[in-house]
Design an enzyme around this catalytic site. Structure first.
Site, PDB file in Angstrom:
ATOM      1  N   ASP A 159     149.203  99.863 -97.888  1.00 48.75           N
ATOM      2  CA  ASP A 159     147.936  99.163 -97.629  1.00 48.75           C
ATOM      3  C   ASP A 159     146.766 100.126 -97.429  1.00 48.75           C
ATOM      4  O   ASP A 159     145.992 100.012 -96.479  1.00 48.75           O
ATOM      5  CB  ASP A 159     148.109  98.252 -96.391  1.00 48.75           C
ATOM      6  CG  ASP A 159     146.882  97.405 -96.076  1.00 48.75           C
ATOM      7  OD1 ASP A 159     146.186  96.989 -97.014  1.00 48.75           O
ATOM      8  OD2 ASP A 159     146.637  97.180 -94.880  1.00 48.75           O
ATOM      9  N   HIS A 205     144.430  96.877 -93.405  1.00 52.88           N
ATOM     10  CA  HIS A 205     144.487  95.496 -92.889  1.00 52.88           C
ATOM     11  C   HIS A 205     145.303  95.430 -91.606  1.00 52.88           C
ATOM     12  O   HIS A 205     145.425  94.371 -91.005  1.00 52.88           O
ATOM     13  CB  HIS A 205     145.119  94.564 -93.921  1.00 52.88           C
ATOM     14  CG  HIS A 205     144.274  94.343 -95.123  1.00 52.88           C
ATOM     15  ND1 HIS A 205     144.422  95.078 -96.279  1.00 52.88           N
ATOM     16  CD2 HIS A 205     143.250  93.489 -95.348  1.00 52.88           C
ATOM     17  CE1 HIS A 205     143.531  94.671 -97.166  1.00 52.88           C
ATOM     18  NE2 HIS A 205     142.813  93.707 -96.639  1.00 52.88           N
ATOM     19  N   GLU A 226     137.276  97.090 -93.611  1.00 58.12           N
ATOM     20  CA  GLU A 226     137.893  95.783 -93.439  1.00 58.12           C
ATOM     21  C   GLU A 226     137.377  95.061 -92.197  1.00 58.12           C
ATOM     22  O   GLU A 226     137.064  93.871 -92.228  1.00 58.12           O
ATOM     23  CB  GLU A 226     139.427  95.909 -93.363  1.00 58.12           C
ATOM     24  CG  GLU A 226     140.080  95.908 -94.721  1.00 58.12           C
ATOM     25  CD  GLU A 226     139.814  94.605 -95.455  1.00 58.12           C
ATOM     26  OE1 GLU A 226     140.100  93.535 -94.894  1.00 58.12           O
ATOM     27  OE2 GLU A 226     139.276  94.663 -96.575  1.00 58.12           O
ATOM     28  N   TYR A 250     137.857 103.295 -98.759  1.00 54.58           N
ATOM     29  CA  TYR A 250     138.854 102.264 -98.510  1.00 54.58           C
ATOM     30  C   TYR A 250     140.247 102.855 -98.257  1.00 54.58           C
ATOM     31  O   TYR A 250     141.213 102.604 -98.970  1.00 54.58           O
ATOM     32  CB  TYR A 250     138.895 101.284 -99.685  1.00 54.58           C
ATOM     33  CG  TYR A 250     139.429  99.926 -99.326  1.00 54.58           C
ATOM     34  CD1 TYR A 250     140.657  99.468 -99.812  1.00 54.58           C
ATOM     35  CD2 TYR A 250     138.700  99.071 -98.496  1.00 54.58           C
ATOM     36  CE1 TYR A 250     141.148  98.215 -99.483  1.00 54.58           C
ATOM     37  CE2 TYR A 250     139.179  97.808 -98.176  1.00 54.58           C
ATOM     38  CZ  TYR A 250     140.405  97.386 -98.664  1.00 54.58           C
ATOM     39  OH  TYR A 250     140.878  96.148 -98.349  1.00 54.58           O
ATOM     40  N   HIS A 265     133.486  87.692 -95.804  1.00 53.36           N
ATOM     41  CA  HIS A 265     134.262  88.941 -95.813  1.00 53.36           C
ATOM     42  C   HIS A 265     134.037  89.684 -97.136  1.00 53.36           C
ATOM     43  O   HIS A 265     133.701  90.870 -97.155  1.00 53.36           O
ATOM     44  CB  HIS A 265     135.747  88.598 -95.645  1.00 53.36           C
ATOM     45  CG  HIS A 265     136.690  89.763 -95.748  1.00 53.36           C
ATOM     46  ND1 HIS A 265     137.379  90.262 -94.670  1.00 53.36           N
ATOM     47  CD2 HIS A 265     137.061  90.512 -96.818  1.00 53.36           C
ATOM     48  CE1 HIS A 265     138.140  91.293 -95.073  1.00 53.36           C
ATOM     49  NE2 HIS A 265     137.964  91.451 -96.375  1.00 53.36           N
ATOM     50  N   GLU A 266     134.221  88.953 -98.248  1.00 54.04           N
ATOM     51  CA  GLU A 266     134.157  89.620 -99.566  1.00 54.04           C
ATOM     52  C   GLU A 266     132.745  90.085 -99.890  1.00 54.04           C
ATOM     53  O   GLU A 266     132.545  91.196-100.387  1.00 54.04           O
ATOM     54  CB  GLU A 266     134.673  88.674-100.660  1.00 54.04           C
ATOM     55  CG  GLU A 266     136.105  88.205-100.481  1.00 54.04           C
ATOM     56  CD  GLU A 266     137.102  89.327-100.154  1.00 54.04           C
ATOM     57  OE1 GLU A 266     138.184  89.018 -99.634  1.00 54.04           O
ATOM     58  OE2 GLU A 266     136.791  90.508-100.380  1.00 54.04           O
ATOM     59  N   HIS A 282     131.803  93.261 -98.179  1.00 51.96           N
ATOM     60  CA  HIS A 282     132.295  94.484 -98.831  1.00 51.96           C
ATOM     61  C   HIS A 282     131.231  95.013 -99.792  1.00 51.96           C
ATOM     62  O   HIS A 282     131.035  96.221 -99.936  1.00 51.96           O
ATOM     63  CB  HIS A 282     133.578  94.194 -99.624  1.00 51.96           C
ATOM     64  CG  HIS A 282     134.830  94.261 -98.815  1.00 51.96           C
ATOM     65  ND1 HIS A 282     135.176  95.335 -98.031  1.00 51.96           N
ATOM     66  CD2 HIS A 282     135.834  93.356 -98.677  1.00 51.96           C
ATOM     67  CE1 HIS A 282     136.341  95.109 -97.441  1.00 51.96           C
ATOM     68  NE2 HIS A 282     136.764  93.906 -97.811  1.00 51.96           N
TER      69      HIS A 282
HETATM   70  C1  LIG Z   1     142.461  96.833-102.953  1.00 45.41           C
HETATM   71  C2  LIG Z   1     143.030  95.450-103.111  1.00 45.41           C
HETATM   72  C3  LIG Z   1     143.006  94.670-101.815  1.00 45.41           C
HETATM   73  C4  LIG Z   1     141.664  93.961-101.633  1.00 45.41           C
HETATM   74  C5  LIG Z   1     141.694  93.351-100.290  1.00 45.41           C
HETATM   75  C6  LIG Z   1     140.550  92.334-100.063  1.00 45.41           C
HETATM   76  S1  LIG Z   1     139.005  93.027 -99.860  1.00 45.41           S
HETATM   77  C7  LIG Z   1     140.835  91.631 -98.787  1.00 45.41           C
HETATM   78  O1  LIG Z   1     140.827  92.242 -97.738  1.00 45.41           O
HETATM   79  N1  LIG Z   1     141.039  90.319 -98.882  1.00 45.41           N
HETATM   80  C8  LIG Z   1     141.224  89.584 -97.676  1.00 45.41           C
HETATM   81  C9  LIG Z   1     141.107  88.112 -97.946  1.00 45.41           C
HETATM   82  C10 LIG Z   1     140.964  87.415 -96.649  1.00 45.41           C
HETATM   83  C11 LIG Z   1     139.856  87.671 -95.823  1.00 45.41           C
HETATM   84  C12 LIG Z   1     139.715  87.032 -94.612  1.00 45.41           C
HETATM   85  C13 LIG Z   1     140.729  86.115 -94.192  1.00 45.41           C
HETATM   86  C14 LIG Z   1     141.869  85.878 -95.025  1.00 45.41           C
HETATM   87  C15 LIG Z   1     142.017  86.546 -96.238  1.00 45.41           C
HETATM   88  C16 LIG Z   1     142.557  89.936 -97.031  1.00 45.41           C
HETATM   89  O2  LIG Z   1     142.630  89.988 -95.817  1.00 45.41           O
HETATM   90  N2  LIG Z   1     143.589  90.141 -97.866  1.00 45.41           N
HETATM   91  C17 LIG Z   1     144.936  90.420 -97.307  1.00 45.41           C
HETATM   92  C18 LIG Z   1     145.839  89.259 -97.627  1.00 45.41           C
HETATM   93  C19 LIG Z   1     145.490  91.697 -97.929  1.00 45.41           C
HETATM   94  O3  LIG Z   1     144.962  92.104 -99.011  1.00 45.41           O
HETATM   95  O4  LIG Z   1     146.416  92.254 -97.313  1.00 45.41           O
HETATM   96 ZN   LIG Z   2     138.648  93.050 -97.519  1.00 49.75          ZN
END
Ligand SMILES: CCCCC[C@H](S)C(=O)N[C@@H](Cc1ccccc1)C(=O)N[C@@H](C)C(=O)O
Ligand SMILES: [Zn+2]
Length: 321
Positions: free
Chosen positions: A241, A246, A176, A167, A152-153, A156
């Site tokens: 958000d 998300h 996302e 975003y 996932h990361e 990005h």
């Molecule tokens: C601008 C600040 C927010 C960054 C969000 C990061 S890219 C993100 O989406 N992280 C994921 C991590 C993740 C990915 C897959 C599965 C589980 C968790 C994410 O979903 N974060 C959630 C908790 C959120 O930020 O709401």
């Molecule tokens: Zn993300």
């Protein structure tokens, strides 16, 4: 002193042992390896990096990690071992399937920092690198323990160099969604024995079995910690958000599940990668994504193909039409 690339052994977040490439120099084993045609995968310890504006770039990446021997089984290395190993899988996925040479397609180093923040149950791409929290042991274990989160990361990063989906709002939800989709496709490729349509299941609420943060197959399901809409009619207009990126990602996520379930992860990857790198742009919305994915399916498989129809039916099903 010469730096020698050696094969070490590490223990991951889930206690699983895996081979990792290390650089041996001057009596220390460093988590820096260029075992991918010159691309260095470098993993750092961000324990001492202040959690300032959440996505801080001033103090990252933190301290380079090394051990005095080539067996990294101490607790402090577990998250780093998985960040290191899984970044390699994600590199290999993009190279083997699409010929992409790293995040920027120009062979840039792949940098990860672990132990960021204080029991942070989150991870992010800060525009230059991946950053992972340790979780609090309740909401989540250290996030690198889930290959779909690393996928996932790092996706990005690919998105930033390609479509550049802004975003927020629908483009942010697409951003996302593409990260969730490729995280899932990478899991199917490298962990087929436990691949599923759940996101983060390997580290989310470690004390509860079978749940996850999100569920592509049924975004509103009880398994999903975060309940999301599956249909356009249920799109959530919010300022939270970043405009619900998300939350509303559930809608394109559901469409992607239908495509994968119909034509399989390999063909879905080809269509989604072509859309991400050829047709989507920074302000693309859900309807633009329908057009981009249909055009990609037509380019690769033809207009009168079952792959094209799978994409068409999926986006019809979730009401993006
Ligand atoms: C601008 C600040 C927010 C960054 C969000 C990061 S890219 C993100 O989406 N992280 C994921 C991590 C993740 C990915 C897959 C599965 C589980 C968790 C994410 O979903 N974060 C959630 C908790 C959120 O930020 O709401
Ligand atoms: Zn993300």
């Amino acid at each position: 002193l010469a730096t020698v690339l050696v094969k070490g052994v590490g223990k991951g977040v889930l206690g699983d042992e895996k081979e990792i490439n290390l650089d041996y120099r001057n009596g220390k084993y460093y988590m820096i390896d260029d075992s991918r045609n010159g691309v260095k995968i470098k993993t750092y310890d961000a324990s001492d990096v202040p959690e300032i504006d959440f996505i801080s770039k001033y103090f990252l990446p933190g301290d380079i990690m090394y051990d005095k021997d080539d067996v990294l089984d101490e607790e402090i290395y577990k998250s780093a071992v998985d960040a290191h190993k899984y970044a390699g899988y994600v590199y290999d996925y993009y190279k083997n399937n699409f010929g992409r040479n790293s995040i920027d397609d120009k062979g840039m180093d792949i940098i990860s920092s672990v132990h960021y923040g204080n029991n942070l149950s989150n991870a992010f791409w800060n525009g230059e690198q991946m950053v992972y929290g340790d979780g609090d042991g309740k909401t989540s274990a250290p996030l690198t323990g889930a290959l779909d989160i690393v996928g996932h990361e790092m996706t990005h990063g690919v998105t930033a160099y390609e479509a550049g989906l802004e975003y927020q709002g629908q483009s942010g939800a697409l951003n996302e969604s593409f990260s969730d989709v490729f995280g899932t496709l990478i899991e199917f490729e490298y962990q087929p024995e436990k691949a599923d349509y759940l996101c983060g299941e390997d580290v989310w609420t470690p004390n509860i079995k079978g749940d996850a943060l999100r569920d592509l197959q049924d975004p509103g399901s009880d398994k999903a910690y975060s309940k999301q809409p599956s249909y356009m009619k249920d799109y959530v207009n919010t300022t939270d958000d970043h405009g619900g990126v998300h939350i509303n990602s559930g809608i394109p996520n559901k469409a992607a599940y239908l495509v994968i379930n119909s034509i399989g992860p390999k063909k879905t990857g080809q269509i989604y990668y072509r859309a991400l790198t050829t047709y989507l742009t920074n302000k693309s919305n859900f309807y633009d994504a329908r057009l981009a994915l249909l055009q990609s399916a037509e380019d690769i498989y033809g207009k009168d193909s079952k792959e094209y129809r799978a994409v068409e039916n999926a986006f019809d099903s979730v009401g993006i039409k």
